[in-house]
Write an enzyme that holds these catalytic residues in place. Structure first.
Site, PDB file in Angstrom:
ATOM      1  N   THR A  35       0.751  -1.361   0.042  1.00 16.66           N
ATOM      2  CA  THR A  35       0.054   0.082   0.135  1.00 16.66           C
ATOM      3  C   THR A  35       0.843   1.030  -0.127  1.00 16.66           C
ATOM      4  OG1 THR A  35      -1.594  -1.215   1.276  1.00 16.66           O
ATOM      5  CG2 THR A  35      -1.791   1.001   1.185  1.00 16.66           C
ATOM      6  N   PRO A  81       0.327   5.825  -0.483  1.00 14.95           N
ATOM      7  CA  PRO A  81      -0.370   7.032   0.138  1.00 14.95           C
ATOM      8  C   PRO A  81      -1.501   7.110  -1.147  1.00 14.95           C
ATOM      9  CG  PRO A  81       1.759   7.697   0.277  1.00 14.95           C
ATOM     10  CD  PRO A  81       1.997   6.456  -0.022  1.00 14.95           C
ATOM     11  N   ASN A  82      -1.148   6.854  -2.204  1.00 13.04           N
ATOM     12  CA  ASN A  82      -2.121   7.193  -3.573  1.00 13.04           C
ATOM     13  C   ASN A  82      -2.599   5.760  -4.018  1.00 13.04           C
ATOM     14  OD1 ASN A  82      -2.269  10.010  -3.458  1.00 13.04           O
ATOM     15  ND2 ASN A  82      -0.030  10.001  -4.030  1.00 13.04           N
ATOM     16  N   GLN A 108     -35.975 -13.386  24.872  1.00 12.55           N
ATOM     17  CA  GLN A 108     -35.913 -13.908  23.582  1.00 12.55           C
ATOM     18  C   GLN A 108     -35.085 -13.019  22.613  1.00 12.55           C
ATOM     19  OE1 GLN A 108     -39.803 -15.361  22.350  1.00 12.55           O
ATOM     20  NE2 GLN A 108     -39.752 -17.222  23.585  1.00 12.55           N
ATOM     21  N   GLY A 122     -24.891  -4.168  27.084  1.00 10.68           N
ATOM     22  CA  GLY A 122     -25.538  -2.904  27.531  1.00 10.68           C
ATOM     23  C   GLY A 122     -24.267  -1.710  27.554  1.00 10.68           C
ATOM     24  N   GLU A 158      -6.030  -6.037   3.780  1.00 11.36           N
ATOM     25  CA  GLU A 158      -6.099  -7.360   2.714  1.00 11.36           C
ATOM     26  C   GLU A 158      -6.990  -7.505   1.964  1.00 11.36           C
ATOM     27  OE1 GLU A 158      -4.092 -10.804   4.182  1.00 11.36           O
ATOM     28  OE2 GLU A 158      -2.844  -9.867   5.466  1.00 11.36           O
TER      29      GLU A 158
HETATM   30  C1  LIG Z   1      -3.937  -1.001  10.547  1.00 11.08           C
HETATM   31  C2  LIG Z   1      -3.570  -1.357   9.169  1.00 11.08           C
HETATM   32  C3  LIG Z   1      -2.631  -2.427   8.673  1.00 11.08           C
HETATM   33  C4  LIG Z   1      -2.249  -2.373   7.430  1.00 11.08           C
HETATM   34  N1  LIG Z   1      -1.160  -3.313   7.030  1.00 11.08           N
HETATM   35  C5  LIG Z   1      -0.764  -3.425   5.789  1.00 11.08           C
HETATM   36  C6  LIG Z   1       0.190  -3.961   5.435  1.00 11.08           C
HETATM   37  O1  LIG Z   1       1.130  -4.607   6.281  1.00 11.08           O
HETATM   38  N2  LIG Z   1       0.801  -4.086   4.203  1.00 11.08           N
HETATM   39  C7  LIG Z   1       0.119  -3.201   3.221  1.00 11.08           C
HETATM   40  O2  LIG Z   1       0.677  -3.230   1.978  1.00 11.08           O
HETATM   41  N3  LIG Z   1      -0.884  -2.567   3.637  1.00 11.08           N
HETATM   42  C8  LIG Z   1      -1.582  -2.785   4.705  1.00 11.08           C
HETATM   43  N4  LIG Z   1      -2.656  -1.802   5.189  1.00 11.08           N
HETATM   44  C9  LIG Z   1      -3.361  -1.111   4.031  1.00 11.08           C
HETATM   45  C10 LIG Z   1      -4.864  -2.040   3.695  1.00 11.08           C
HETATM   46  O3  LIG Z   1      -4.764  -3.193   2.862  1.00 11.08           O
HETATM   47  C11 LIG Z   1      -5.489  -0.659   2.916  1.00 11.08           C
HETATM   48  O4  LIG Z   1      -5.649   0.449   3.871  1.00 11.08           O
HETATM   49  C12 LIG Z   1      -6.875  -1.268   2.456  1.00 11.08           C
HETATM   50  O5  LIG Z   1      -6.204  -2.159   1.322  1.00 11.08           O
HETATM   51  C13 LIG Z   1      -7.571  -0.153   1.598  1.00 11.08           C
HETATM   52  O6  LIG Z   1      -6.831   0.740   0.833  1.00 11.08           O
HETATM   53  P1  LIG Z   1      -7.094   2.337   1.277  1.00 11.08           P
HETATM   54  O7  LIG Z   1      -6.807   2.581   2.794  1.00 11.08           O
HETATM   55  O8  LIG Z   1      -6.198   3.017   0.457  1.00 11.08           O
HETATM   56  O9  LIG Z   1      -8.419   2.603   0.874  1.00 11.08           O
HETATM   57  P2  LIG Z   1      -9.199   3.140  -0.360  1.00 11.08           P
HETATM   58  O10 LIG Z   1      -8.707   2.210  -1.569  1.00 11.08           O
HETATM   59  O11 LIG Z   1      -8.947   4.453  -0.757  1.00 11.08           O
HETATM   60  O12 LIG Z   1     -10.638   2.764  -0.516  1.00 11.08           O
HETATM   61  C14 LIG Z   1     -11.418   3.841   0.399  1.00 11.08           C
HETATM   62  C15 LIG Z   1     -13.021   3.246   0.183  1.00 11.08           C
HETATM   63  O13 LIG Z   1     -13.328   3.083  -1.169  1.00 11.08           O
HETATM   64  C16 LIG Z   1     -13.623   1.710  -1.516  1.00 11.08           C
HETATM   65  N5  LIG Z   1     -13.249   1.531  -3.063  1.00 11.08           N
HETATM   66  C17 LIG Z   1     -11.891   1.621  -3.526  1.00 11.08           C
HETATM   67  N6  LIG Z   1     -12.126   1.247  -4.721  1.00 11.08           N
HETATM   68  C18 LIG Z   1     -13.479   0.744  -5.093  1.00 11.08           C
HETATM   69  C19 LIG Z   1     -14.288   0.197  -6.063  1.00 11.08           C
HETATM   70  N7  LIG Z   1     -13.490  -0.147  -7.195  1.00 11.08           N
HETATM   71  N8  LIG Z   1     -15.449  -0.149  -5.887  1.00 11.08           N
HETATM   72  C20 LIG Z   1     -16.035  -0.017  -4.796  1.00 11.08           C
HETATM   73  N9  LIG Z   1     -15.478   0.719  -3.679  1.00 11.08           N
HETATM   74  C21 LIG Z   1     -14.121   0.855  -3.786  1.00 11.08           C
HETATM   75  C22 LIG Z   1     -13.151   0.768  -0.550  1.00 11.08           C
HETATM   76  O14 LIG Z   1     -13.765  -0.291  -0.374  1.00 11.08           O
HETATM   77  C23 LIG Z   1     -13.254   1.720   0.588  1.00 11.08           C
HETATM   78  O15 LIG Z   1     -14.263   1.694   1.364  1.00 11.08           O
HETATM   79  C24 LIG Z   1      -2.933  -1.782   6.411  1.00 11.08           C
HETATM   80  C25 LIG Z   1      -3.855  -0.890   6.912  1.00 11.08           C
HETATM   81  C26 LIG Z   1      -4.240  -0.642   8.055  1.00 11.08           C
HETATM   82  C27 LIG Z   1      -5.333   0.237   8.502  1.00 11.08           C
END
Ligand SMILES: Cc1cc2nc3c(=O)[nH]c(=O)nc-3n(C[C@H](O)[C@H](O)[C@H](O)COP(=O)(O)OP(=O)(O)OC[C@H]3O[C@@H](n4cnc5c(N)ncnc54)[C@H](O)[C@@H]3O)c2cc1C
Length: 384
Positions: free
Chosen positions: A125, A127-128, A280, A340, A364
């Protein structure tokens, strides 16, 4: 596939005892200090937990997928931070090497990962580029016998602890998508590699993530996984197929723990003159949770067995990750509801679990990405 039921039962029993007697009592300390005590890390090493899924020839336990998910059901019954520390060595941190590494790379790194002497991280992953991982911008430019890496990786689990990083970088800028990406092993201490500050997360205290920054970081050409360019994204995706099954099993174990806590609380807590478990509407929450956990557990075991039988489980792994992580979120919500007001304060573990398990629907591959994978595979299969 279970190779030897007796040996596996001994392993699962000792794991279950370790979780109950050592890890559960340390949960609050880990949450408060944001650290796993060193003595516990040593015990995890002695138990072989860092090498559960690393082949025996490299010093691991070589668990099959079915055996690994059974072990994951047990480990997940406590704070996910413990699992997170061993998770990258068994999963996304080592599997790239196991699946596509050269013999020399495997011989060099896997024994140290199996023993826990080295911690591995998986850096995909940026930033962009999150869900759209194939758009990653980190570059690795060939320079004689070396590659020069530049770019930033974000949210990398165990980066502060890691001795090696599996880094996906673009070696061919002319290929914008997956085909231009290669995977590298970069060792801690390599000049040009630095870490950002610790991320302040919603939950999973004790498990650490941060940015991993590459500024003209030179690594030997022999550090490219598998020895050739352009296969890195495929390696990463194969790693994630396995990782998704592992996380799904973790969701099952965590949900079982939350439901156990909720059931115990419901049987003890009295309102209107009787235990709330007698109502229930509370029973419905308990029963729905039980049924959904059973469904997820059955799915995970089925997919694990299929993977052991060498079937392509890309669709099944995504089905498991989608269902099990969403199920875990629903169970967490009901567990808080059954507690609660007590469920909203930190005296009870469900408050912490509620925050901890939220991550399972995000990393993941988010739930939406699992839906996309499942539907795309369905359409592809139907068009054949
Ligand atoms: C605590 C933590 C540990 C992590 N560990 C690792 C690691 O060890 N190695 C690593 O490489 N990464 C790691 N990550 C990164 C993680 O895999 C990503 O945060 C995740 O894949 C989502 O990417 P993003 O945060 O850029 O969200 P974005 O891709 O920006 O997504 C934002 C939202 O848009 C939705 N979205 C995006 N594209 C689509 C689409 N085509 N259709 C519908 N909805 C969409 C997503 O489902 C989400 O709801 C970690 C993240 C966290 C928070």
């Amino acid at each position: 596939m279970i190779r030897d039921q007796e040996t596996l039962s001994i392993l699962l029993d000792s794991l279950s005892r370790f979780v109950r007697e050592r890890l559960m009592p340390a949960e609050n300390e880990v949450a408060e200090t944001d650290e796993i005590p060193a003595a516990i890390v040593s015990e995890m090493r002695e138990l072989g937990l860092f090498g559960l899924s690393i082949p025996e020839e490299y010093g691991g336990l070589g668990l099959t997928m079915e055996e690994e998910v059974l072990a994951a059901f047990e480990i997940a019954r406590t704070s996910p931070a413990f699992r997170s520390l061993i998770g990258t060595n068994n999963g996304i941190g080592s599997q790239g090497l196991i699946i596509d590494g050269t013999d020399e790379q495997k011989r060099h790194y896997l024994p140290k990962l199996a023993s826990g002497e080295l911690i591995a991280s998986f850096a995909l992953t940026e930033p962009n580029s999150g869900s759209d991982a194939a758009s990653l911008r980190t570059t690795a430019v060939r320079d004689g016998d070396h590659y020069v890496i530049n770019g930033t990786k974000r949210f990398i689990t165990n980066a502060p602890e890691a001795g090696i990083y599996t880094v996906m970088a673009r070696t061919n800028p002319d290929i914008k998508g997956a085909g231009g990406i290669s995977a590298f092993i970069v060792e801690k201490g390599t000049p040009g590699l630095s870490l950002g500050k610790l991320d302040r997360k919603m939950g999973q205290k004790g498990a650490h993530t941060c940015d991993v920054i590459f500024e003209n970081c030179r690594v030997g050409a022999t550090n490219i996984i598998g020895g050739k360019e352009g296969i890195g994204f495929k390696t990463a995706m194969k790693v994630l197929d396995k990782g998704r099954l592992h996380i799904s099993a973790i969701c099952v174990g965590a949900a079982e723990r939350m439901l156990d806590d909720a059931l115990r609380y419901a049987m003890e807590r009295k309102q209107f003159g009787q235990p709330i478990a007698e109502f229930q509407l509370v029973q419905a929450m308990l029963a729905d949770s039980r049924a959904e956990i059973y469904a997820a557990r059955s799915m995970v075991l089925d997919a694990a067995r299929r993977r052991d039988n060498k079937e392509d489980v890309s669709t099944e792994a995504s089905c498991c990750k989608l269902f099990a992580s969403e199920m875990c979120g629903r169970v967490a919500d009901r567990a808080v509801q059954i507690h609660g007001g007590a469920g909203y304060v930190s005296d009870y573990a469900v408050e912490r679990f509620y925050r901890d398990v939220r991550l399972f629907r995000i990393y993941e591959g988010t739930s939406q990405i699992q839906q996309l994978v499942i539907a795309r595979n369905m359409i592809r299969d139907a068009s054949r």
